[in-house]
Motif scaffolding. Sequence first.
Motif, mmCIF file in Angstrom:
data_model
loop_
_atom_site.group_PDB
_atom_site.id
_atom_site.type_symbol
_atom_site.label_atom_id
_atom_site.label_comp_id
_atom_site.label_asym_id
_atom_site.label_seq_id
_atom_site.Cartn_x
_atom_site.Cartn_y
_atom_site.Cartn_z
ATOM 1 N N ASN A 122 2.087 -1.733 -19.399
ATOM 2 C CA ASN A 122 2.198 -0.433 -20.067
ATOM 3 C C ASN A 122 2.024 0.713 -19.063
ATOM 4 O O ASN A 122 1.703 1.824 -19.462
ATOM 5 C CB ASN A 122 1.119 -0.351 -21.161
ATOM 6 N N LEU A 123 2.229 0.418 -17.779
ATOM 7 C CA LEU A 123 1.978 1.380 -16.706
ATOM 8 C C LEU A 123 3.060 1.250 -15.648
ATOM 9 O O LEU A 123 3.434 0.143 -15.262
ATOM 10 C CB LEU A 123 0.605 1.105 -16.077
ATOM 11 N N VAL A 124 3.558 2.391 -15.179
ATOM 12 C CA VAL A 124 4.542 2.396 -14.095
ATOM 13 C C VAL A 124 3.995 3.204 -12.925
ATOM 14 O O VAL A 124 3.055 3.988 -13.080
ATOM 15 C CB VAL A 124 5.894 2.997 -14.552
ATOM 16 N N VAL A 125 4.591 2.993 -11.761
ATOM 17 C CA VAL A 125 4.259 3.775 -10.569
ATOM 18 C C VAL A 125 5.535 4.435 -10.069
ATOM 19 O O VAL A 125 6.560 3.765 -9.888
ATOM 20 C CB VAL A 125 3.651 2.888 -9.464
ATOM 21 N N TYR A 126 5.482 5.737 -9.873
ATOM 22 C CA TYR A 126 6.603 6.487 -9.308
ATOM 23 C C TYR A 126 6.313 6.705 -7.830
ATOM 24 O O TYR A 126 5.416 7.453 -7.467
ATOM 25 C CB TYR A 126 6.773 7.826 -10.032
ATOM 26 N N ASN A 127 7.069 6.022 -6.977
ATOM 27 C CA ASN A 127 6.774 5.989 -5.547
ATOM 28 C C ASN A 127 7.512 7.031 -4.720
ATOM 29 O O ASN A 127 7.345 7.071 -3.500
ATOM 30 C CB ASN A 127 7.103 4.604 -4.967
ATOM 31 N N ASN A 180 13.826 14.552 -13.692
ATOM 32 C CA ASN A 180 14.609 13.468 -14.286
ATOM 33 C C ASN A 180 14.252 12.127 -13.663
ATOM 34 O O ASN A 180 14.205 11.100 -14.355
ATOM 35 C CB ASN A 180 16.108 13.740 -14.104
ATOM 36 N N ARG A 181 13.989 12.105 -12.357
ATOM 37 C CA ARG A 181 13.608 10.846 -11.702
ATOM 38 C C ARG A 181 12.260 10.348 -12.219
ATOM 39 O O ARG A 181 12.061 9.143 -12.413
ATOM 40 C CB ARG A 181 13.565 11.038 -10.182
ATOM 41 N N GLY A 203 0.066 4.381 -4.038
ATOM 42 C CA GLY A 203 1.349 4.034 -4.647
ATOM 43 C C GLY A 203 1.321 2.673 -5.313
ATOM 44 O O GLY A 203 2.314 1.935 -5.298
ATOM 45 N N MET A 204 0.198 2.329 -5.940
ATOM 46 C CA MET A 204 0.008 1.016 -6.559
ATOM 47 C C MET A 204 -0.517 1.173 -7.976
ATOM 48 O O MET A 204 -1.217 2.141 -8.274
ATOM 49 C CB MET A 204 -0.991 0.186 -5.743
ATOM 50 N N PRO A 205 -0.223 0.201 -8.856
ATOM 51 C CA PRO A 205 -0.841 0.227 -10.185
ATOM 52 C C PRO A 205 -2.294 -0.181 -10.084
ATOM 53 O O PRO A 205 -2.740 -0.708 -9.066
ATOM 54 C CB PRO A 205 -0.033 -0.817 -10.966
ATOM 55 N N ILE A 206 -3.055 0.070 -11.141
ATOM 56 C CA ILE A 206 -4.425 -0.444 -11.200
ATOM 57 C C ILE A 206 -4.376 -1.927 -11.555
ATOM 58 O O ILE A 206 -3.426 -2.406 -12.178
ATOM 59 C CB ILE A 206 -5.282 0.316 -12.225
ATOM 60 N N ILE A 226 1.570 6.456 -12.791
ATOM 61 C CA ILE A 226 0.906 6.975 -11.597
ATOM 62 C C ILE A 226 1.977 7.558 -10.697
ATOM 63 O O ILE A 226 2.902 6.847 -10.286
ATOM 64 C CB ILE A 226 0.118 5.867 -10.871
ATOM 65 N N LEU A 227 1.898 8.843 -10.409
ATOM 66 C CA LEU A 227 2.862 9.525 -9.544
ATOM 67 C C LEU A 227 2.280 9.552 -8.137
ATOM 68 O O LEU A 227 1.276 10.228 -7.883
ATOM 69 C CB LEU A 227 3.133 10.946 -10.046
#
Length: 299
Positions: A183-188, A201-202, A167-170, A215-216
């Motif tokens: 330019n990157l998000v994490v969906y936790n 939608n989330r 659950g982390m970005p690179i 990153i899901l």
Amino acid sequence: MSPIATVDTATLPHPDNGIKKTTDKELTPMDRAVRGNKQGALSLEDINDFDGDVHEQRKVLKEHLAGAFQFWGKKGYGEGSAGPITAMDPVQPDHYWINPFGVHFSDITASKLVLVGPNGYVAEGGAQLPINEAGFLIHSAVHRARPDAVAVAHCHSPYGKAWSVFGMPIDTLTQDACLFFENLVVYNNFGGIVLAAEEGNRIARALGPTAKAGILQNHGLMTVGTTIFECLYYFEFLERQCQVQLLVEAAVSDGLQKTFVRDEDARNTARTTQYWENPHRAMLTEYIRLVAEDPSFLS
């Protein structure tokens, strides 16, 4: 080198495979990445604008989309029915193209692609085959939330899936990782297999208005692009950077220390690498190779 004119993407909701050039002579990041001869007589071939022929644009878009699945098939990303790539249709902009349910990526051809209407159901004009319900719920939500997203890609690639469990970005550890700087998000909030519209939608809200990659958590990777090839390039490079991150973390456990790219350097690098034409043309080389090996997927 003769400059390639800049692109006003605000006026081009569906630029995939047909970017209309402006007359602005300001050098783009793509121009700065390429060098010709001393006389300035060499330049990259312009991207076809089809002279407004949206039906020809649709034909090429479907060929590119089929090629994207062929690329995923060669990478071994196929896992049964998991993983769509969708692309907005230039003829009917409220429709999009998607792969059919239960067909291996390596078996996708242009004629097997399915056209989905604004009501979410299979429409006339494409293959009359069922589609993945979870894929529809996620991708339709992202297309609604991000009109700039001509293409959306998601599958359960091995390194992306492995890194997603944290659950982390690179980290910005390499030049390639600068593609994802800011330019990157994490969906936790993993909510199980997506069979309800709200989960889609989330995910779309988590991606936000500008990020090209996500990153899901406990799930995998998702990328978007203003062209199919830009989207595919983002996906492949995020998969590779997840692999690099896993290798680095294993080395750190043995006592080595990470050296991060400084934010200022990462931001400067991103100005070039994140410009749409750079990833588009980079993935175009893979597509040309696929066509040379076996053009049958174009039909």
